[in-house]
Write an enzyme that holds these catalytic residues in place. Structure first.
Site, mmCIF file in Angstrom:
data_model
loop_
_atom_site.group_PDB
_atom_site.id
_atom_site.type_symbol
_atom_site.label_atom_id
_atom_site.label_comp_id
_atom_site.label_asym_id
_atom_site.label_seq_id
_atom_site.Cartn_x
_atom_site.Cartn_y
_atom_site.Cartn_z
ATOM 1 N N HIS A 1 0.828 -1.211 0.000
ATOM 2 C CA HIS A 1 0.000 0.000 0.000
ATOM 3 C C HIS A 1 0.864 1.264 0.000
ATOM 4 C CE1 HIS A 1 -3.453 -2.532 0.406
ATOM 5 N NE2 HIS A 1 -3.123 -2.922 1.617
ATOM 6 N N ASP B 1 -5.316 -8.212 -3.134
ATOM 7 C CA ASP B 1 -5.638 -7.933 -1.736
ATOM 8 C C ASP B 1 -6.924 -8.610 -1.277
ATOM 9 O OD1 ASP B 1 -5.691 -6.913 0.808
ATOM 10 O OD2 ASP B 1 -5.504 -4.822 0.241
#
Length: 446
Positions: A263, A314
């Site tokens: 991220h 994810d």
């Protein structure tokens, strides 16, 4: 197990090549030659290297679409997390394996041929370890084998619920490991891949634990969530007097060979530049980051500093290599109010995105044989259908652009893993079986 494939058009490290024969032995490319030298199976279409998916939570595939209702308070990552905690309480080994195998099958159908599984569902619902402490890890390995995808298993080290030793909550008891138990998880065998460490985040491990893991397993892939949320950044500054990426870089040696910062959404300009200098990979998950309302990483500034990235799916709210790259570019367009933000003069936007994600993903997963159609690499190919309407007028780089920005998964005709076609006519060869197992697992959770 030798074979030859005649590729009609292929994207290689040397650029686009037409009518080349790829020689394969035990799943690895051993040579590439011009067509016309002996028999070879013809592969019509556009052959691309398979992409690595550098960040997956496989069990969350079964949650996709089930959290899209606004609550009484403003929805955010943190409210979504509470729903995830409630869901995970119901999963056992059989359910995890069935869900993961189905998710990995979908990844193959979507252009991913390797996955890094950030695996933190370790124990029984009450927090006690299974008789085999690696039971759930071994189910992930079995799921990857059933689907036929390459695997980097990343057992997660989870020790606390917040900075400075805040005790874990009851909802996190399935994730928490002491050092001895974690070391036993790191002994899990991954025959069709490798293993690495995954300190969950700076809020979930102590700095001592982070250093212990990094020094104990030197040389293995090391992945960590970092700076995903503004609250995480604020809490880190309150606890340590510095933001999380600055704290990470000051605690362990983050280097090019092994580290993936997942991220990094709220990296400040100085942190972005420092990451770029280390040559560590930033693991971007644009669809999940959009779904959770995380924010936008300034990829344009990062690439201008020669930063390197890969992509992951994810939470698996949607599984599509094309859509991840498209969402990444579109986020930058909205941020900078320009078009083709991540493109460059010598390559189209689609080709630059694809090749950057290929290189970064291969490094982050330590899949040394991933990364291109070339000798010494795995024979992993994604074949696009030239007859798909969105590709009809496209040539060379524009074929990638048409796939990423227009056609999506529908243009994928065949996928080869280690030279074996695991997807044919857009459909995984074991879809019926894996789909039945998946539906049975979910019916037991209702």
């Amino acid at each position: 197990m030798a074979s030859k494939l005649h590729l009609e058009l292929a994207l290689t490290p040397d650029g686009w090549r037409r009518d080349v024969v790829v020689r394969i032995d035990h799943g690895v490319i051993v040579g590439i030659e011009e067509a016309g030298h002996g028999q070879a199976q013809r592969v019509s279409g556009v052959a691309l290297p398979g992409l690595p998916n550098l960040h997956s939570h496989a069990f969350q595939r079964a949650m996709a679409g089930l959290t899209e209702r606004r609550g009484s308070e403003a929805d955010s990552f943190w409210t979504w997390r509470e729903a995830m905690y409630r869901f995970v309480e119901r999963l056992g080994p059989d359910e995890l394996e069935a869900i993961a195998a189905f998710a990995y099958m979908e990844m193959l159908e979507a252009g991913f041929t390797w996955v890094a599984e950030f695996h933190y569902l370790h124990h029984q619902p009450d927090g006690r370890p299974y008789d085999n402490v690696a039971e759930m890890s071994e189910r992930i390995v079995a799921a990857a084998d059933a689907a036929g995808i390459g695997l980097t298993l990343l057992p997660v080290l989870y020790r606390q619920s917040g900075f400075l030793g805040k005790p874990p909550t009851p909802a996190q008891r399935r994730f928490v490991c002491d050092r001895d138990r974690y070391a036993r998880l790191m002994e899990t065998r991954v025959p069709a891949g490798n293993i690495g460490i995954a300190p969950h985040s700076l809020r979930a491990v102590t700095l001592d634990d982070l250093q212990w893991a990094a020094l104990t397993w030197t040389g293995l892939p090391a992945h960590i969530h970092v700076a995903e949320q503004t609250r995480e950044v604020d809490d880190c500054i309150a606890a340590h007097g510095r933001p999380p990426i600055d704290l990470l870089l000051g605690t362990v040696e983050v280097d090019a060979r092994r580290w993936c910062l997942v991220h990094a959404t709220h990296a400040n300009a100085d942190e972005r530049a420092r990451i770029a200098r280390t040559k560590a990979i930033v693991g971007l998950c644009p669809i999940t980051e959009a779904n959770l309302g995380d924010g936008l990483f300034d990829a344009a500034a990062f690439l201008a500093e020669d930063g390197q990235f890969g992509i992951g799916s994810d939470s698996l709210i949607r599984i599509s290599a094309a859509d991840e790259l498209r969402t990444l570019e579109y986020g930058q367009r909205l941020m900078h109010r320009q078009r083709n933000v991540l493109g460059e003069a010598t390559r189209s936007t689609g080709r630059r995105l694809f090749e950057a994600a290929l290189a970064g993903g291969a490094r982050a997963t330590d899949a040394s044989t991933m990364g291109g159609i070339a000798p010494g690499k795995r024979a992993d190919f994604v074949v696009l259908d030239r007859q798909h309407a969105s590709l009809a007028a496209a040539q060379d780089d524009s074929l990638l652009d048409a796939w990423l920005f227009a056609a999506d998964n529908a243009a994928i005709k065949t996928v080869y893993c280690r030279g074996v076609p695991v997807v044919q006519n857009g459909r995984h060869v074991a879809r019926d079986e894996l789909g039945q197992r998946y539906r049975k697992a979910l019916s037991g959770l209702a």
